[in-house]
Design a protein around this motif. Structure first.
Motif, short mmCIF file in Angstrom:
data_model
loop_
_atom_site.label_atom_id
_atom_site.label_comp_id
_atom_site.label_asym_id
_atom_site.label_seq_id
_atom_site.Cartn_x
_atom_site.Cartn_y
_atom_site.Cartn_z
N MET A 39 0.84 -1.16 0.11
CA MET A 39 0.01 0.05 -0.17
C MET A 39 0.85 1.11 0.00
N ALA A 40 0.52 2.41 -0.55
CA ALA A 40 1.34 3.48 -0.80
C ALA A 40 0.14 4.51 -0.73
N TRP A 41 0.87 5.89 -0.51
CA TRP A 41 0.34 7.13 -0.78
C TRP A 41 0.87 7.94 -2.02
N TYR A 42 0.21 8.39 -2.70
CA TYR A 42 0.60 9.19 -3.88
C TYR A 42 0.19 10.65 -3.81
N ARG A 43 0.74 11.68 -4.56
CA ARG A 43 0.15 12.75 -4.71
C ARG A 43 0.31 13.59 -5.93
N GLN A 44 -0.65 14.45 -6.24
CA GLN A 44 -0.33 14.97 -7.40
C GLN A 44 -0.86 16.50 -7.43
N PRO A 45 0.27 17.46 -7.34
CA PRO A 45 -0.07 18.80 -7.21
C PRO A 45 -0.80 19.26 -8.68
N LEU A 46 -1.65 20.21 -8.41
CA LEU A 46 -2.20 20.80 -9.77
C LEU A 46 -1.39 20.86 -10.75
N GLY A 47 -1.53 20.49 -11.92
CA GLY A 47 -0.95 20.62 -12.98
C GLY A 47 0.38 19.81 -12.96
N LYS A 48 0.64 18.92 -12.34
CA LYS A 48 1.98 18.16 -12.28
C LYS A 48 1.65 16.64 -12.14
N THR A 49 2.65 16.12 -12.37
CA THR A 49 2.38 14.52 -12.35
C THR A 49 2.47 14.02 -10.74
N ARG A 50 1.65 12.80 -10.77
CA ARG A 50 1.40 12.10 -9.55
C ARG A 50 2.94 11.50 -9.13
N GLU A 51 3.17 11.58 -7.98
CA GLU A 51 4.63 11.14 -7.38
C GLU A 51 4.10 10.40 -5.98
N LEU A 52 5.01 9.36 -5.74
CA LEU A 52 4.90 8.65 -4.65
C LEU A 52 5.55 9.41 -3.38
#
Length: 115
Positions: free
Chosen positions: A34-47
């Motif tokens: 399991m993991a958390w990713y995040r995606q800032p507005l206008g940017k790519t998703r990152e671990l």
């Protein structure tokens, strides 16, 4: 159908803490990663952070020392404890899981850090 449902997002003051949760509809015994990713507005998703079935954790350099990932197998829940939040942490945070060999994503929960 397996579902991952995130909660806990919202507006946070600079330097403040926040806890995200991800509830899995599947028994934790079948969840291997399991993991958390995040995606800032206008940017790519990152671990952001991950945890294996054996309990090994991994963190992005940008959150080391500030974020802690954890699992409660009895509750089929994944957590992300965030502290010292900064505007750069503002993003849509996604829960990710590998369950019975299949990848699943949650719908995301928005975290916005005020400057």
């Amino acid at each position: 159908q397996v579902q991952l449902v995130e909660s806990g997002g919202g507006l946070v003051e600079f330097g403040g803490p926040r806890k995200l949760s991800c509830a899995a509809s599947e028994s934790s015994g079948s969840i291997t990663y399991m993991a958390w990713y995040r995606q800032p507005l206008g940017k790519t998703r990152e671990l952001v952070a991950s945890v294996t079935v054996g309990g090994s954790t991994n963190y992005a350099e940008s959150v080391k020392g500030r974020f802690t990932i954890g699992r409660d197998n009895a509750l089929n829940t994944l957590f992300l404890h965030m502290s010292d939040l900064r505007p750069g942490d503002t993003a849509l945070y996604y829960c990710y899981g590998v369950i019975n060999g299949i990848e699943y994503w949650g719908q995301g929960t928005q975290v916005t850090v005020s400057s």
